[in-house]
Structure formats: structure tokens, C-alpha cells
Design an enzyme around this catalytic site. Structure first.
Site, mmCIF file in Angstrom:
data_model
loop_
_atom_site.group_PDB
_atom_site.id
_atom_site.type_symbol
_atom_site.label_atom_id
_atom_site.label_comp_id
_atom_site.label_asym_id
_atom_site.label_seq_id
_atom_site.Cartn_x
_atom_site.Cartn_y
_atom_site.Cartn_z
ATOM 1 N N HIS A 357 0.639 -1.302 0.159
ATOM 2 C CA HIS A 357 -0.083 0.029 -0.042
ATOM 3 C C HIS A 357 0.807 1.154 0.173
ATOM 4 C CE1 HIS A 357 -4.274 -1.661 0.392
ATOM 5 N NE2 HIS A 357 -3.719 -2.311 1.226
ATOM 6 N N LYS A 545 -8.529 13.609 4.691
ATOM 7 C CA LYS A 545 -7.519 12.410 4.689
ATOM 8 C C LYS A 545 -6.660 12.597 5.826
ATOM 9 C CE LYS A 545 -6.515 13.532 0.485
ATOM 10 N NZ LYS A 545 -6.413 12.311 -0.462
ATOM 11 N N ARG A 546 -5.974 11.307 6.094
ATOM 12 C CA ARG A 546 -4.729 11.439 6.928
ATOM 13 C C ARG A 546 -3.940 12.413 6.585
ATOM 14 N NH1 ARG A 546 -0.093 8.052 6.806
ATOM 15 N NH2 ARG A 546 -0.867 7.170 4.769
ATOM 16 N N LYS A 551 0.962 14.123 1.417
ATOM 17 C CA LYS A 551 -0.492 14.365 1.143
ATOM 18 C C LYS A 551 -0.779 15.994 0.693
ATOM 19 C CE LYS A 551 -2.474 10.487 3.285
ATOM 20 N NZ LYS A 551 -2.924 9.432 2.069
ATOM 21 N N THR A 653 -8.390 6.684 -2.028
ATOM 22 C CA THR A 653 -9.898 6.132 -2.184
ATOM 23 C C THR A 653 -10.773 7.331 -2.021
ATOM 24 O OG1 THR A 653 -9.895 5.259 0.156
ATOM 25 C CG2 THR A 653 -9.540 3.688 -1.739
ATOM 26 N N LYS A 657 -14.469 8.304 -3.781
ATOM 27 C CA LYS A 657 -15.840 8.808 -2.939
ATOM 28 C C LYS A 657 -16.264 10.127 -3.475
ATOM 29 C CE LYS A 657 -13.797 6.016 0.778
ATOM 30 N NZ LYS A 657 -12.875 6.390 1.880
#
Length: 816
Positions: A357, A545-546, A551, A653, A657
Site C-alpha cells: 500500500h 484524509k490522513r 499528501k 480512495t 468517493k
């Protein structure tokens, strides 16, 4: 599933009486939640759950066993009502007794079993497996306090226990009869087994009892109910009455506390040796318990011919957290069941598959030998033997190439490399997006892909449309069904039929109206939960998100600072009103990520209280982001921020969504963003930034100089300097590390590791495109509908079917 309204109502009132000693007039909202959930469980879910288990036991059925440190399940009541297709009937029963289902559902806490995309993916996969009628069991840990409950105090993240089990969980069943023992520490001893064979065993070990709690995983529109089995740790002899009577109260419960710590918290801070040891303990605890459980069931049903084991079991390792299962399976087969090395290895190499991942090297787990050997002496001995045998293979395969032999060794540089162990022992290794798999094969795991080319494959992630559209966005679901009928709930590719409405003005207006109402609902929720006042007419630009540097939440907030400066300084600049919405938890030991949360909240405080930008700019940080909040955010978003550094995000992901709910992607060509852009068309996304290949070239040439980007853009240079010039922090120290990480580099890193400054100008350009596009509401609604219509690829049902076809080789088992 069959629903009996009379039986349901009787069960509900009976449950209130038995559990709480109350009738309907006396029950509070939590009593009602517990009674409704228990009644759904007992009258509708449980009969099919029992029937499913009986069918699986009655005939040899190949199962997938999904081992994961996280299962981010979200609330169960709403999802189970949707999947059993009894929601309308339950609403009618509750309305007849003046109970509002929405208020009942809000009483359910989010199960504290996961944190980010890894855990949410596992939850989506379990949903899809049950819906598609495939036999499956999820295995994990029943965390007592989840990861943590996030509060924002003075702009900082502060962690509190997530006491999600404060009340009983009506969706779980304790299975004390299936408890097993897991051992830590001690020393390796050698002796004879009852049948006279030589055997290794562990002496003087700490014993921890693993007790399973089962949760039902309900398939949509069928009778399949699979199982998520979660292990809770306790001590078999944790309370010492003699010490207690001697008034040594703390020592009397020392063993019990030590054992219970194993299942206390998800991802405990591992910055020190004790934290690392606890994480390893957790991983071994749930993998050992799960394998013991599998083997006990196998022997009870089929005997001890373990050659049959791989025919009936495929064990999917969700990232490196459960990889210690590989040597543990060797130990169990050899030490507990008397198999030789070769027979045990044959079972292992045919049973295990591994999902990678991450591309980030630091996320591929590596355990220091001293910690690993001290905690798991027999397991370390087995890993050493696996590595010794593998080293012989490497020397034969690559004679004289000592660098390659060392790079691929499972034990190297004082550490055990778990990804290397998984790739060597597993029969399948998959990435989770096309770009991710390509980078693994050509860069990060190139040596391994050359050695085992047949093992490597791609399985692009997906999300379940049942929770992320049907459950969380009912108005949009009705909009879709009204136009293309049912069937998309289990075959998301049918959404393509929506394209016939792209030029239907009435449909586009209805879609825009649905989005507007969802934005109003989110605004109302945040007004009540955080006293935040959002303008639903503004663009809702969302990044949830995390919190991790790659990110690039920091890039987002730097752009907000830039916008703020520009609105104030340039009277001619009049962009459309925007609300920037963040939601994220930073790992408890991740200092720089926590600084980014502080910066977001500091910028929010300044911007939101400045009259000069009122009505034009607002920043909101959603506290304690979780699945139930995500279900409110996704339907309301206009823009989906997917801005990770190209080549760093495995898949993502949340991007899927958002797309499914009609938000437009603003993102880099990274992870699954690439495939989203391919499906929806680049004209219906906002793509910016360096590509993975361009970054790889820069890194190969060592040519990156962030100062170049500051010199050519004075507005960017001003924003970066505002981190330390007193604009946002009078002490000039709070954000100094963030500033220095961009300009100078810190802790031995080169400056701007994730290329924020290189991508900033193009990010601004893309944001200007967003502003221009949003001004044409009809064209925007058309782009949104194109995204929804082309989201079919991103169903977890499609992903699961690919796993089944290429890796798991399961057969559908229909429960009549």
C-alpha cells in the site's frame, strides 16, 4: 431478507424491558439505539449469519482470510439497514411509535477500529465480498480506545481516548469458547513431543489470552452474512490475590494491564523502543490468534492433511502489518502440528498473498533485530532460517553481485525487512493503482519484480457504493435510480447510462439542487457541532484524509495564505467565494504533521475574523474526522483536493468517493487520480503539477533548487516568509520547522522533499481554472454528472472480482 414488522416491534419493546428495565415512554435515545440495533441483529441479521456459517461448514469452501491492522467500519446500523433492504419498514415501525431513525442513528459511535484509507479499504472489501456471495473472514484487533479522539485546543491537535465501547456494542458477539493463547518473550527450549518427535517450544513466556469478538458483515440484497473476527487481549492469570492482600495493589494487576495494553490503542506512538515493541506485540498477537483459529477450524472439519490447507484458504496480508503471520504459520505447523520444514514451507508459499500500500520507504516496516528477537525468539529463529535458505538461492541466481544479494536479504543492516519477507514467501504481490504498481516494479521493488515477475500484479482500489452513495447521499441515489433504474447498487458500471442526460437541463438543475441541499446540511451540522458558519453558496473546496507531508495539506494552506494576501492587496481581484474544508488526524508522534494542523487553524482564525475577506474566504478544520462525518462531507463537496506529490500516493480512495458524489478532482497525476482523469476526461478534472517521471528525473540529476521558485514568484516568497515573520505567530518559532523544511531542509533532509514550491504556481493556475469554471453553474453540473457517470470502475466490487479471478480463486456460495 424477510422482515416481520410485528416481530421487530415486539423485540424492540422486549429488549428495552430486559436490557434497561424501561418501556418506550421512559427510554432515552441511546436506549432506543441499542434496542433498534439489537432487534435488527436478532430478527434479520442473526438468522442469515447462522445459516451462512452452516453452509460454509457443511461443504469444503475456499475462503479468503483478510488480515488487517485496521478495519474502519463506520456506523453499522444505517449500513445494515441499507444492505438488508429493510430501512423503509423499520422507519415505518419507528414512526408509528414516534421515534426518529435519524436521531437513533446518531447515537451510534463510530467503531474505533481504523484510521485512514487502509482500514476503510478493508471495510469496503468485506462489504463487497459479502455482497458478491464470496466466503470471507476479516481478522483484526478489537481496539478498546481506537486511535484517539481528536480535539483542537488553541489550534493544536490534542488526543483523548476514543471511548467507543463505553456502552455495549450490539453488533458484536463475544466467543469465549474460541479463545487462544499467544506467547511473548521467554526462551527457546528443545524437547520431545507426545509422539516422540523432537520439537522446539517456548519456555518462561508471557502468556496473553486472545478472545474473539465477531461482527456480522451483511451482503447487499442477498442472504450472505460474513464475519469480521476481532481479538481482545487479556491475561489468563492477571490478578494476583496474594499481592492484593499484601496491599501491593498496582503489582497485583500488573500482568493484566500489560496484556490488555496489546489491544488498547490503534497505532501507539512508536518513537521509542517500548512503543515499537508494543506495535510488534499487536501485530504478532492478532496474526497468531487468527492463524490458530484457522488451523483449529481446518483440523476440526478436515483433519490434519495440511496439503489441503491452501486449497481451502488464501490469506491476504493487508500491507506489512500482518506479515509476521508467515513465520508464525511455519512455527504452528512445525512446533504444534509436527510437520517438517519443507512441508510447512509448501503450505505457506501457497497460502499467503501480499498487498503493498505504499511507495514510501519508511512505511515498509523494518524491525530492529534486538526488539524482534527479544519479543519473539522462536519467530526470529525461523526468519533467520528463511533468510539463510533464500540467501543460498540469491548467491546461485546472482553470483558475485553482492550488492544485489544484500539489497534483497530479508535480514540486513540490523533489521528484518517485512516487505521482503512477504514478497519472498507469498505467491502474489499486488499494488493498488496502475501508477503505483508500475513504480513498484520499475523502481522501489525492481529487484524483486525481476526475480519473481509472475507474482506482481495490479488491483486498483475501489469503494463500496452502498455506503458512499446509497447510504450517505440518498437524494443523489434517488436521482440516479429515477433515471436508470436499480442495478447500479451492485453493478456500478451502469452509471454510464447517466450520460444520456448530460444535455438535459432539468436533470442538470436537479443535480445542482441536490448538491446545494447537501451543502446546506453540512453547514447546519458544522454550525451545531463546531459553531462554524459556512456559506453554502461558496465553493466547498475539501481535503479530508490522513495528515501526512506527502499528501501536501501544507500546499493547500500556503495557497489559502496566498489568496488571503491577494484579496487584501489587490482591489481588482474578486474571486468567487470559497470555503476551504480540512479534516485529518496526525499520528500522535508525528510532530511536523501536527504543526501543519496548527498552521491550518491559525490561518483559519486570522482569515475568518478579517472583515476584509468576509464573504470571500473561509477556512474550516473539521474536528475528529471519521466515517460518520465523511458521510456528510463527501455529498457536499464541490472540489476534491487530491494533491499528493506525484509518485507518492499508492492509490487514494477519498478521490473515488468524491467523484461518485459529483465533486470535481483537483489533483496531481498520482495514484488513482490518473485513472479518474482517464475515466472522466481531463476536461472534467483540474490537473496540475510535476509528473512522477519528471520528479524521478529531477531526483536522478540532483537538480532541485527550491530557491529558484521563490525567486521567480515574490507572492510565493512572501507566503513562505509569513511562516516566520510574525504574521501568523508573534514568537516566530511555531512554524519555523515548516519554513525551514521548505527552504533549507531539516533533520538531514534536503529542502522541500515533496516539491510544494515547484508545484505551487501550477496549483494556483488550476485553482484559477476552478474559479472560472464554477461561474458557469450549468457547465459545472454537467462536469459533475460526467464524473458520476464514469465512476463505475471505482467500485470495490470490481476490485474484488479482479482479486477473485487473479489471486484468490473463490467460488460464489449462494445462501438460499
Amino acid at each position: 431478507m424477510i422482515f416481520n414488522a410485528e416481530k421487530f416491534r415486539a423485540n424492540l419493546t422486549d429488549r428495552l424491558s430486559r436490557q434497561y428495565g424501561k418501556d418506550l415512554s421512559q427510554a432515552n435515545m441511546h436506549d432506543l439505539y441499542d434496542a433498534v440495533a439489537a432487534s435488527v441483529m436478532e430478527t434479520t441479521v442473526m438468522p442469515n449469519w447462522m445459516k451462512t456459517r452452516k453452509v460454509y461448514d457443511a461443504e469444503p469452501t475456499r475462503h479468503v482470510y483478510y488480515l488487517s491492522a485496521e478495519f474502519l467500519m463506520g456506523r453499522a446500523l444505517s449500513n445494515n439497514l441499507i444492505n438488508t433492504q429493510i430501512k423503509d419498514e423499520v422507519v415505518k415501525v419507528l414512526n408509528d411509535i414516534n421515534v426518529n431513525l435519524d436521531l437513533v442513528e446518531d447515537e451510534e459511535p463510530d467503531a474505533g477500529l481504523g484510521n485512514g484509507g487502509l482500514g476503510r479499504l478493508a471495510a469496503c472489501f468485506l462489504d463487497s465480498l459479502a455482497t458478491l456471495s464470496y466466503p470471507a473472514v476479516g481478522y483484526g484487533i478489537r481496539y478498546e480506545y481506537g486511535m484517539f479522539e481528536q480535539h483542537i485546543e488553541d489550534g493544536y491537535q490534542v488526543e483523548y481516548p476514543d471511548n467507543w465501547l463505553k456502552h455495549r456494542d450490539p453488533w458484536e458477539i463475544k466467543r469465549s469458547d474460541l479463545a487462544v493463547t499467544v506467547r511473548f518473550g521467554g526462551h527457546i527450549a528443545y524437547g520431545k513431543s507426545p509422539d516422540g518427535h523432537d520439537r522446539f517450544y517456548i519456555a518462561d513466556a508471557e502468556e496473553v489470552t486472545a478472545t474473539p469478538y465477531d461482527m456480522p458483515i451483511v451482503g447487499y440484497g442477498n442472504n450472505t452474512v460474513n464475519t469480521l473476527r476481532l481479538w481482545q487481549a487479556s491475561s489468563p492469570n492477571g490478578f494476583d490475590l496474594q499481592l492484593f492482600n499484601d496491599m501491593q495493589y498496582n503489582r497485583a494487576v500488573e500482568k493484566q494491564n500489560s496484556a490488555e495494553n496489546v489491544s488498547r490503542v490503534l497505532y501507539p506512538n512508536d518513537n521509542g523502543p517500548s512503543g515499537k515493541a508494543l506495535r510488534l506485540k499487536q501485530q504478532y498477537f492478532f496474526t497468531s490468534a487468527s492463524l490458530q483459529d484457522m488451523l483449529h477450524r481446518f483440523v476440526n472439519l478436515y483433519g490434519t492433511d495440511f496439503k489441503k490447507f491452501p486449497q481451502l484458504h488464501v490469506i491476504q496480508l493487508n500491507d506489512t502489518h500482518p506479515v509476521v503471520a508467515i513465520p508464525e504459520m511455519m512455527r504452528l505447523l512445525m512446533d504444534e502440528y509436527g510437520l517438517g520444514w519443507d512441508d510447512s514451507w509448501d503450505v505457506v508459499t501457497k497460502s499467503f498473498a501480499y498487498t503493498n500500500h505504499t511507495i514510501l520507504a519508511e512505511a515498509l516496516e523494518k524491525w530492529p533485530i534486538d526488539i524482534f528477537q527479544g519479543l519473539l525468539p522462536r519467530i526470529y529463529q525461523i526468519v533467520e532460517e528463511i533468510n539463510r535458505r533464500f540467501s543460498i538461492e540469491l548467491r546461485a541466481k546472482f553470483p558475485g553481485d553482492y550488492n544485489k544479494q544484500n539489497r534483497m536479504s530479508i535480514i540486513r543492516n540490523g533489521k528484518i525487512h517485512m516487505a521482503s519477507l512477504a514478497i519472498h514467501a507469498g505467491f502474489s504481490v499486488n499494488g493498488v493503482a496502475e501508477l503505483h504498481t508500475k513504480i513498484l516494479k520499475e523502481q522501489e521493488l525492481k529487484d524483486w519484480a525481476e526475480l519473481y515477475p509472475a507474482k506482481f500484479n495490479n488491483k486498483t482500489n475501489g469503494v463500496t457504493q452502498r455506503r458512499w452513495l446509497l447510504c450517505s447521499n440518498p437524494e443523489l441515489a434517488d436521482f440516479i435510480t429515477k433515471r436508470i433504474g436499480h442495478g447500479w447498487e451492485t453493478e456500478l458500471s451502469k452509471l454510464k447510462e447517466l450520460e444520456k442526460y448530460l444535455d438535459d437541463d432539468a436533470s442538470l438543475q436537479e443535480l445542482a439542487d441536490i448538491k446545494a441541499r447537501n451543502k446546506e446540511k453540512l453547514a447546519e451540522y458544522l454550525k451545531h457541532s463546531q459553531n462554524e458558519f459556512l456559506d453554502p453558496e461558496s465553493i466547498f473546496d475539501v481535503q479530508v484524509k490522513r495528515l501526512h507531508e506527502y499528501k501536501r495539506q501544507l500546499l493547500n494552506v500556503l495557497h489559502i495564505m496566498y489568496l488571503y494576501n491577494r484579496i487584501i492587496e489587490d482591489p481588482t481581484y474578486n474571486p468567487p467565494a470559497r470555503t476551504f474544508i480540512f479534516g485529518a488526524k496526525a499520528a500522535s508522534g508525528y510532530r511536523r504533521a501536527k504543526s501543519i494542523i496548527k498552521l491550518i487553524n491559525t490561518v483559519a482564525e486570522k482569515v475568518n475574523n478579517d472583515r476584509r475577506v468576509r464573504g470571500k474566504l473561509r477556512v474550516v478544520f473539521v474536528e475528529n474526522y471519521r466515517v460518520s462525518v465523511a458521510e456528510k462531507i463527501y455529498p457536499a463537496a464541490d472540489i476534491s483536493e487530491q494533491i499528493s506529490t506525484a509518485g507518492k500516493e499508492a492509490s487514494g480512495t477519498s478521490n473515488m468517493k468524491f467523484m461518485l458524489n459529483g465533486a470535481l478532482t483537483l489533483g496531481t497525476l498520482d495514484g488513482a487520480n490518473i485513472e479518474i482523469a482517464e475515466e472522466a476526461g481531463k476536461d472534467n478534472c483540474f490537473i496540475f503539477g510535476l509528473t512522477a517521471d519528471e520528479i524521478a528525473k529531477i531526483e536522478a540529476e540532483h537538480s532541485y533548487n527550491p530557491q529558484k521558485y521563490l525567486d521567480r514568484n515574490p507572492l510565493l516568497e512572501k507566503v513562505v516568509e509569513q511562516l516566520v515573520d510574525g504574521t501568523y505567530d508573534p514568537t516566530r518559532q511555531i512554524f519555523k520547522e515548516l519554513h525551514d523544511s521548505l527552504v533549507y531542509g531539516v533533520e538531514g533532509q534536503r529542502p522541500d522533499v515533496y516539491y510544494l514550491l515547484a508545484d505551487f504556481d501550477d496549483y494556483v493556475r488550476a485553482q484559477e481554472e476552478v474559479a472560472a469554471a464554477y461561474s458557469d453553474k450549468k457547465a459545472w453540473a454537467r462536469k459533475a454528472l460526467i464524473n458520476i457517470a464514469n465512476a463505475g470502475k471505482f467500485s470495490s466490487d470490481r476490485t474484488i472480482e479482479e482479486y477473485v479471478a487473479d489471486i484468490w480463486k473463490l467460488k460464489k456460495t449462494v445462501i438460499e
